[in-house]
Design a protein around this motif. Structure first.
Motif, PDB file in Angstrom:
ATOM      1  N   ASP A 189       0.839  -1.209   0.000  1.00 49.24           N
ATOM      2  CA  ASP A 189       0.000   0.000   0.000  1.00 49.24           C
ATOM      3  C   ASP A 189       0.873   1.258   0.000  1.00 49.24           C
ATOM      4  N   ALA A 190       1.937   1.215   0.790  1.00 49.93           N
ATOM      5  CA  ALA A 190       2.849   2.361   0.827  1.00 49.93           C
ATOM      6  C   ALA A 190       3.608   2.497  -0.490  1.00 49.93           C
ATOM      7  N   ASP A 191       4.005   1.384  -1.062  1.00 45.22           N
ATOM      8  CA  ASP A 191       4.703   1.417  -2.351  1.00 45.22           C
ATOM      9  C   ASP A 191       3.836   2.076  -3.429  1.00 45.22           C
ATOM     10  N   ALA A 192       2.547   1.814  -3.389  1.00 43.51           N
ATOM     11  CA  ALA A 192       1.633   2.401  -4.378  1.00 43.51           C
ATOM     12  C   ALA A 192       1.585   3.913  -4.255  1.00 43.51           C
ATOM     13  N   VAL A 193       1.637   4.420  -3.021  1.00 42.67           N
ATOM     14  CA  VAL A 193       1.653   5.873  -2.811  1.00 42.67           C
ATOM     15  C   VAL A 193       2.970   6.463  -3.320  1.00 42.67           C
ATOM     16  N   VAL A 194       4.060   5.805  -3.020  1.00 42.55           N
ATOM     17  CA  VAL A 194       5.371   6.263  -3.512  1.00 42.55           C
ATOM     18  C   VAL A 194       5.350   6.388  -5.028  1.00 42.55           C
ATOM     19  N   GLU A 195       4.794   5.407  -5.695  1.00 39.88           N
ATOM     20  CA  GLU A 195       4.749   5.411  -7.152  1.00 39.88           C
ATOM     21  C   GLU A 195       3.813   6.504  -7.661  1.00 39.88           C
ATOM     22  N   ALA A 196       2.699   6.709  -6.986  1.00 45.03           N
ATOM     23  CA  ALA A 196       1.731   7.707  -7.448  1.00 45.03           C
ATOM     24  C   ALA A 196       2.255   9.134  -7.281  1.00 45.03           C
ATOM     25  N   TRP A 197       2.952   9.414  -6.173  1.00 46.27           N
ATOM     26  CA  TRP A 197       3.420  10.774  -5.918  1.00 46.27           C
ATOM     27  C   TRP A 197       4.724  11.073  -6.651  1.00 46.27           C
ATOM     28  N   LYS A 198       5.566  10.066  -6.827  1.00 46.52           N
ATOM     29  CA  LYS A 198       6.841  10.249  -7.538  1.00 46.52           C
ATOM     30  C   LYS A 198       7.634  11.452  -7.010  1.00 46.52           C
ATOM     31  N   MET A 199       7.751  11.553  -5.699  1.00 44.75           N
ATOM     32  CA  MET A 199       8.474  12.672  -5.098  1.00 44.75           C
ATOM     33  C   MET A 199       9.976  12.510  -5.290  1.00 44.75           C
ATOM     34  N   LYS A 200      10.615  13.614  -5.522  1.00 46.05           N
ATOM     35  CA  LYS A 200      12.069  13.643  -5.643  1.00 46.05           C
ATOM     36  C   LYS A 200      12.676  14.160  -4.346  1.00 46.05           C
ATOM     37  N   ASP A 201      13.980  14.060  -4.236  1.00 46.99           N
ATOM     38  CA  ASP A 201      14.720  14.585  -3.089  1.00 46.99           C
ATOM     39  C   ASP A 201      14.284  13.938  -1.776  1.00 46.99           C
ATOM     40  N   ILE A 202      14.062  12.637  -1.803  1.00 49.52           N
ATOM     41  CA  ILE A 202      13.771  11.872  -0.595  1.00 49.52           C
ATOM     42  C   ILE A 202      15.040  11.112  -0.218  1.00 49.52           C
ATOM     43  N   ASP A 203      15.792  11.648   0.712  1.00 46.24           N
ATOM     44  CA  ASP A 203      17.092  11.073   1.092  1.00 46.24           C
ATOM     45  C   ASP A 203      16.911  10.144   2.295  1.00 46.24           C
ATOM     46  N   LEU A 204      16.125   9.069   2.094  1.00 45.93           N
ATOM     47  CA  LEU A 204      15.820   8.147   3.175  1.00 45.93           C
ATOM     48  C   LEU A 204      16.069   6.716   2.725  1.00 45.93           C
ATOM     49  N   SER A 205      16.265   5.845   3.705  1.00 51.61           N
ATOM     50  CA  SER A 205      16.309   4.422   3.396  1.00 51.61           C
ATOM     51  C   SER A 205      14.910   3.976   2.967  1.00 51.61           C
ATOM     52  N   ASP A 206      14.825   2.841   2.306  1.00 49.97           N
ATOM     53  CA  ASP A 206      13.522   2.340   1.877  1.00 49.97           C
ATOM     54  C   ASP A 206      12.588   2.145   3.072  1.00 49.97           C
ATOM     55  N   ARG A 207      13.118   1.615   4.154  1.00 50.67           N
ATOM     56  CA  ARG A 207      12.279   1.373   5.331  1.00 50.67           C
ATOM     57  C   ARG A 207      11.765   2.689   5.916  1.00 50.67           C
ATOM     58  N   ALA A 208      12.641   3.668   6.015  1.00 56.77           N
ATOM     59  CA  ALA A 208      12.232   4.954   6.574  1.00 56.77           C
ATOM     60  C   ALA A 208      11.189   5.641   5.694  1.00 56.77           C
ATOM     61  N   TYR A 209      11.360   5.535   4.385  1.00 56.74           N
ATOM     62  CA  TYR A 209      10.412   6.146   3.454  1.00 56.74           C
ATOM     63  C   TYR A 209       9.037   5.475   3.569  1.00 56.74           C
ATOM     64  N   LEU A 210       9.014   4.154   3.631  1.00 60.93           N
ATOM     65  CA  LEU A 210       7.741   3.452   3.746  1.00 60.93           C
ATOM     66  C   LEU A 210       7.064   3.763   5.076  1.00 60.93           C
ATOM     67  N   SER A 211       7.832   3.886   6.132  1.00 63.75           N
ATOM     68  CA  SER A 211       7.244   4.239   7.431  1.00 63.75           C
ATOM     69  C   SER A 211       6.595   5.624   7.372  1.00 63.75           C
ATOM     70  N   ALA A 212       7.267   6.573   6.715  1.00 68.51           N
ATOM     71  CA  ALA A 212       6.714   7.919   6.567  1.00 68.51           C
ATOM     72  C   ALA A 212       5.409   7.889   5.784  1.00 68.51           C
ATOM     73  N   ILE A 213       5.356   7.075   4.743  1.00 70.30           N
ATOM     74  CA  ILE A 213       4.143   6.973   3.934  1.00 70.30           C
ATOM     75  C   ILE A 213       3.029   6.271   4.708  1.00 70.30           C
ATOM     76  N   LYS A 214       3.366   5.309   5.525  1.00 72.23           N
ATOM     77  CA  LYS A 214       2.343   4.596   6.291  1.00 72.23           C
ATOM     78  C   LYS A 214       1.669   5.511   7.316  1.00 72.23           C
ATOM     79  N   ILE A 215       2.421   6.392   7.955  1.00 71.03           N
ATOM     80  CA  ILE A 215       1.772   7.318   8.904  1.00 71.03           C
ATOM     81  C   ILE A 215       0.883   8.295   8.136  1.00 71.03           C
ATOM     82  N   TYR A 216       1.305   8.655   6.934  1.00 72.20           N
ATOM     83  CA  TYR A 216       0.450   9.482   6.066  1.00 72.20           C
ATOM     84  C   TYR A 216      -0.858   8.755   5.761  1.00 72.20           C
ATOM     85  N   LEU A 217      -0.799   7.486   5.408  1.00 70.42           N
ATOM     86  CA  LEU A 217      -2.001   6.725   5.073  1.00 70.42           C
ATOM     87  C   LEU A 217      -2.922   6.579   6.281  1.00 70.42           C
TER      88      LEU A 217
END
Length: 438
Positions: free
Chosen positions: A186-214
């Motif tokens: 579910d988080a991966d789908a948001v990452v793909e939909a938003w296509k944000m640049k300049d995200i200097d995070l590990s994959d785990r940290a990025y997915l955690s950030a998206i999950k709190i958003y969801l």
């Protein structure tokens, strides 16, 4: 939604002059206001947020009782430019001397601010702020957090009494757990939909950030009356493996949701009013006036303030390692980086962003909600302290740092790009707030 304006005219008003001026108002305020059918002064009406006087003539001097009896704000927009005509200054002054509250915008921007404010005043009666916290003040750095007024029941009740906004409290612990249970897909789908640049995070940290958003998005979408939200994200940081910084940026861009870092409802309310009434970008941050000396330096883990001219009039601003949570759409530079503060989880993140240099306005509601400060300043530039809690802060210059030190309402302040003191003043007048200028 738009403000509902009730045009009123005097019996001796030229119908042609009235029609022409109403057409000007309708065109100039098309995005902010809906004009109801015009009525004669003294008529009964309902459903309006405010009264507009499109044409003022001498008959107004004999209609004091009728004008004084109007139960909603009155605005004079009598020029072809969305302002009060200079010929009406005298009669407006007379009305005020007779106890009639009438607004007389001298720029189109002030007329627009008036319209947005009367609309927001109505909407606040059915609006909510959503706050996530469990035992505020008892968690991390309790010696600091346990003293803040925004967590007191009397503050929450005062917000309801003064502005009509209901503060709804939910468990941060439950939110954090719910976010962790969201599938990676579910988080991966948001990452793909938003296509944000300049995200200097590990994959785990990025997915955690998206999950709190969801998780936040689900709660917000379940109740359309929610207009702002906040999390006790530092004091109770152990309830989540991330921080909500990126989520606030995304929710603002997507839904216009205003955020309150650390569940600070006073800053949240300040930002909400300025953003929705003055139609302006606004952020919250910490103020570190150079005059505060070692107290500020120790907290940010820096050895000295930057060398500048007239340091007594300068303020370092910074929050969570950078300038503060700034939605991408408000910035000239924006990126998401790993967390800086030791108080949050190692998997957490922060936003490193910059507002434009130049004029800014510092604003904050008084804790008793009867006044708001509107302080002009200049964002001079940015400073970096590697290895500190201020990796990229800004320096703001004000006119009188000594006077400011004696008048500060809080360590949390709101920064508005541009000189917005007059728009904030108009907003405050409509809302019945005193504007404190320094």
């Amino acid at each position: 939604m738009k403000a509902r304006l009730q045009p009123l005219f005097f019996s001796q008003t030229s119908s042609q002059e009235l029609a022409v001026q109403l057409s000007h108002i309708d065109a100039l305020l098309a995005d902010e206001a809906e004009l109801l059918e015009p009525l004669e002064v003294g008529s009964d009406f309902s459903g309006a947020d405010a009264v507009v006087l499109p044409v003022i003539i001498g008959e107004a001097y004999s209609k004091v009782d009728e004008l004084r009896a109007i139960g909603v704000p009155i605005v004079a927009i009598t020029s072809a430019f969305g302002t009060v005509a200079m010929w009406d200054w005298e009669i407006v002054t007379f009305m005020r001397s007779e106890g009639i509250t009438i607004f007389s915008p001298y720029t189109l921007e002030l007329a627009q601010t008036f319209c947005r404010t009367v609309r927001v005043r109505r909407e606040m009666q059915t609006s909510k702020f959503l706050v996530y916290q469990d035992n505020p003040g008892d968690g991390m750095q309790a010696e600091i957090f346990k003293r803040f007024y925004w967590w007191e029941d009397q503050c929450t009740q005062l917000i309801k009494e003064r502005f009509g906004i209901t503060v709804v409290k939910k468990s941060f612990k439950a939110l954090g757990e719910r976010a962790r249970q969201i599938p990676d897909a579910d988080a991966d789908a948001v990452v793909e939909a938003w296509k944000m640049k300049d995200i200097d995070l590990s994959d785990r940290a990025y997915l955690s950030a998206i999950k709190i958003y969801l998780a936040l998005k689900a709660d917000i979408e379940a109740d359309p009356s929610i207009r702002g939200a906040g999390i006790n994200c530092l004091n109770e940081s152990f309830y989540s493996d991330t921080t909500p910084c990126l989520a606030w940026s995304m929710l603002y861009e997507e839904k216009g949701i205003i955020w309150g870092c650390e569940a600070d409802t006073l800053s949240l309310l300040t930002m909400f009013l300025i953003n929705k009434c003055a139609d302006s970008p606004v952020i919250m941050t910490n103020l570190y006036p150079f005059l505060s000396g070692p107290t500020a330096l120790k907290h940010e883990r820096i050895d000295k303030f930057p060398d500048v001219a007239q340091p007594e009039n300068c303020i370092l601003i910074g929050h969570c390692g950078f300038q503060g949570v700034i939605p991408r759409c408000m910035t000239i530079e924006w990126s998401v980086k790993p967390k800086v503060l030791a108080i949050v989880d190692d998997n957490a993140h922060a936003i490193d962003a910059r507002l434009p240099e130049g004029p800014v306005t510092l604003a904050k509601l008084h804790p008793k909600l009867g006044a708001m400060q509107a302080i002009p300043g200049t964002l001079d530039g940015y400073v970096q302290y590697p290895g500190s809690d201020c990796r990229n802060g800004a320096v703001i210059r004000v006119k009188d740092g000594y006077k400011l030190m004696g008048a500060l309402y809080s360590h949390h302040y709101c920064i508005v790009p541009g000189l917005k003191t007059e728009e904030i003043g108009m907003m405050n007048d409509v809302l019945g707030l005193t504007t404190e200028r320094i």
